[in-house]
Design an enzyme around this catalytic site. Structure first.
Site, PDB file in Angstrom:
ATOM      1  N   SER B  21      43.119  42.591   3.494  1.00  0.00           N
ATOM      2  CA  SER B  21      44.229  42.940   3.081  1.00  0.00           C
ATOM      3  C   SER B  21      44.183  44.353   2.130  1.00  0.00           C
ATOM      4  CB  SER B  21      44.985  41.876   2.207  1.00  0.00           C
ATOM      5  OG  SER B  21      46.238  41.911   1.654  1.00  0.00           O
ATOM      6  N   SER B  70      43.346  51.969  -6.981  1.00  0.00           N
ATOM      7  CA  SER B  70      44.532  51.262  -7.763  1.00  0.00           C
ATOM      8  C   SER B  70      45.808  51.628  -7.367  1.00  0.00           C
ATOM      9  CB  SER B  70      44.403  52.133  -9.401  1.00  0.00           C
ATOM     10  OG  SER B  70      44.525  53.287  -8.996  1.00  0.00           O
ATOM     11  N   CYS B 129      44.404  40.276  -7.692  1.00  0.00           N
ATOM     12  CA  CYS B 129      44.566  41.834  -7.481  1.00  0.00           C
ATOM     13  C   CYS B 129      44.371  42.503  -9.106  1.00  0.00           C
ATOM     14  CB  CYS B 129      45.798  42.351  -7.106  1.00  0.00           C
ATOM     15  SG  CYS B 129      46.115  44.081  -7.132  1.00  0.00           S
ATOM     16  N   LYS B 164      42.594  33.464  -2.193  1.00  0.00           N
ATOM     17  CA  LYS B 164      41.681  34.653  -2.461  1.00  0.00           C
ATOM     18  C   LYS B 164      40.947  34.674  -3.682  1.00  0.00           C
ATOM     19  CE  LYS B 164      40.841  39.346  -0.849  1.00  0.00           C
ATOM     20  NZ  LYS B 164      41.518  40.667  -0.372  1.00  0.00           N
ATOM     21  N   GLY B 242      33.304  41.748   1.262  1.00  0.00           N
ATOM     22  CA  GLY B 242      32.608  42.779   0.015  1.00  0.00           C
ATOM     23  C   GLY B 242      31.637  43.558   0.817  1.00  0.00           C
TER      24      GLY B 242
END
Lengths: 254, 302
Positions: B21, B70, B129, B164, B242
């Site tokens: 995502s 960001s 997030c 997540k 990751g």
């Protein structure tokens, strides 16, 4: 648009901390002025591609020129690329600038001038008046390249060490009334766009600018390179890489 | 016999490669490079109830072997997704996972209800997030919140739910257990690590938002360890992510316990990264005549 293997044909220093690289491709799509390319660096610790405007191109030779300033680690790595080296490049990216009018005033500030030759090459039927400004004589590039196909090229330096003394925005504004261009295209740092807004206030000619922002994917998916524009439906972010990099100065929120 | 298919919560993926995502938009841009059907699945950009503008630029800073972002969940909103992207994606022969985010528990419930009307095969719950003040992360830190938001979504959502997980917590295995207790059908990990890039000349952070989420090859060791910890903590399947850039990275994640993986930042280095990884994996299982599922959790500790 695909990612392509390019071969470095030339990579040399052309001015103070400014380099020019020529890349040859097996296959080259049609290029518009003010489009850009995205180079994958050979140094794998630098995971993001580096976007550069397409400075100039030769459709017959299938070559593209990139004129870049050495400003950080990524561009430093790029200076080490040798003739014959292979680079992975995405191009052409971005909306580009295709002038509608006949008589076009081009204004470039510093490395922003590197966008202009491709605009001229891609539009051989137009009449170009180029104004390029640099900090000093040591930074002047692309004058001759532009002179080959522009009706007129004027160079300005901030300290007067070459060409006219003063900011290129002021020099271009002084010439504007005599030229009466149909469109103005500007590329330079954001501070220059603010200056253009002031010096060209009241001028009805449409002004197009090419924006720069730190990029991620370069193809419109990651949303990191956004800039703010004001349009009929309100203020909002657009993607410099996909919706731009060229926008009407009037709609850009500076 | 060689096999690349994996199954998560009853949903079959033709291979274990899913795009992460926020790195893949809604598939449109990458679809110009390769057919999305080459992938196991795609995760949409994080969707919220209302359109979100996100954070001011600069939103990205490259770091050694990685990057900080960001973006701040910029997205066109769930209604726009349902009207514009949902039908287009439904036509693609690929598992679609809708990633959803909210600021309050009520937001999560409302958006989970709306996603029931979509063609998405699964839902991924973004509670991690690091780039928005309210929500996201607020639900992802304490195990009791992870459990609460997962349960609330499970109560209304008719699609399988993947929670997540954030790595910015004291014990990610506890949060995986909490998600499982809340009814999650799977967990995905890791989201980005909270970080900062600084310009010594200006003495300012590079990102306009000051902080951002770290991703890319530099986070892979952290992610591998966390996947292994979670594998030993829960029974539900794990989707590992990751810093994956190549097929051997995928094998490492699966050995640590991941049933499938997500490819994120690598898409930026190479638009065809996820495609290439899926192709290379196919070659690997054929050449070695293995069922990729047999690798899951086979790590041998020293």
């Amino acid at each position: 648009m695909k990612d392509r293997q390019a071969i470095v044909v030339k990579n040399t220093r052309v001015a103070d901390e400014i380099w020019s690289m020529t890349l040859r491709f097996d296959d080259l799509d049609e290029i518009k002025g003010a489009q850009f390319l995205d180079i994958k660096l050979p140094d794998r610790s630098k995971i993001l591609r580096r976007p550069f405007c397409i400075c100039d191109f030769d459709a017959a030779e299938k070559t593209v020129e990139v004129c870049y300033a050495v400003v950080g680690g990524g561009t430093k790595v790029l200076t080490e690329a040798k003739e014959g080296d292979k680079l992975n490049v995405l191009l052409p990216l971005g909306n580009g600038y295709s002038p509608k009018g006949k008589k076009i005033m081009l204004i470039g500030g510093g490395m922003g001038a590197a966008v202009l030759p491709a605009v001229v090459t891609a539009n051989p039927d137009k009449e170009f008046y180029a104004y390029i400004g640099f900090a000093n004589a040591g930074k002047v590039v692309l004058e001759k390249q532009l002179a080959d196909n522009c009706t007129n090229v004027t160079v300005a330096t901030d300290d007067g060490s070459y060409g006219k003394k003063g900011f290129v925005t002021t020099v271009a504004r002084e010439a504007y009334d005599a030229i009466q261009p149909d469109e103005i295209f500007v590329c330079g740092p954001e501070v220059m766009y603010r200056a253009i807004k002031k010096t060209f206030e009241g001028v009805k000619t449409p002004v197009y600018v090419s924006l720069e922002q730190r990029m991620g994917c370069g193809i419109g998916a990651c949303l990191v390179c956004n800039c703010k524009v004001k349009r009929a439906d309100g203020e909002g972010y657009v993607r410099v890489c996909k919706d731009g990099p060229v926008f009407l100065l009037d709609e850009v929120v500076l | 016999m060689s096999n690349l298919k994996v199954n998560i919560a009853g949903v079959e993926f033709k291979n274990p490669v899913i795009t992460a995502s926020g790195t893949f938009g809604f598939g449109k841009e990458y679809g110009e490079f390769y057919p999305l059907s080459a992938l196991g699945g795609i995760c949409t950009k994080g969707l919220t109830l209302k359109k979100r503008e996100g954070n001011p630029p600069p939103r990205v800073a490259e770091t050694y072997g990685g990057m900080l972002n960001s973006v701040g969940l910029q997205n066109p909103g769930i209604e726009h997704y349902l009207a514009e992207d949902d039908k287009r994606l439904a036509k693609e022969d690929v598992v679609v996972i809708a990633n959803i985010a909210g600021s309050t528990l009520e937001d999560y419930i409302a958006i989970a209800e709306r996603i029931n009307d979509s063609h998405a095969d699964m839902v991924e719950l973004n509670i991690s997030c690091p780039n928005v003040k309210q929500g996201g992360m607020a639900f992802g830190v304490l195990p009791k919140n992870v459990e609460e938001v997962t349960r609330a979504v499970k109560n209304v959502c008719r699609k399988p739910v993947i929670t997540k997980l954030s790595p910015n917590v004291s014990c990610i295995a506890d949060n995986a257990r909490a998600a499982e207790s809340g009814g999650a059908d799977a967990v995905s990990l890791i989201n980005t690590l909270s970080g900062m890039a600084v310009n010594y000349r200006t003495r300012r952070p590079v990102l306009a938002n000051n902080n951002g989420g770290l991703s890319g090859p530099c986070v892979k060791p952290v992610a591998l360890k966390m996947v292994w910890e979670c594998y030993n903590a829960v029974k539900i399947p794990i989707i590992g992510l990751g810093g994956i850039t190549c097929y051997t990275d995928v094998l490492e994640f699966m050995i640590c316990g991941a049933r499938a993986v997500q490819v994120g930042t690598a898409n930026f280095s190479d638009p065809t990264a996820a495609y290439d990884i899926a192709k290379d994996l196919e070659k690997y299982v054929e050449e070695n005549d293995v069922d990729i599922n047999d690798l899951v959790g086979t790590l041998i500790l020293n």
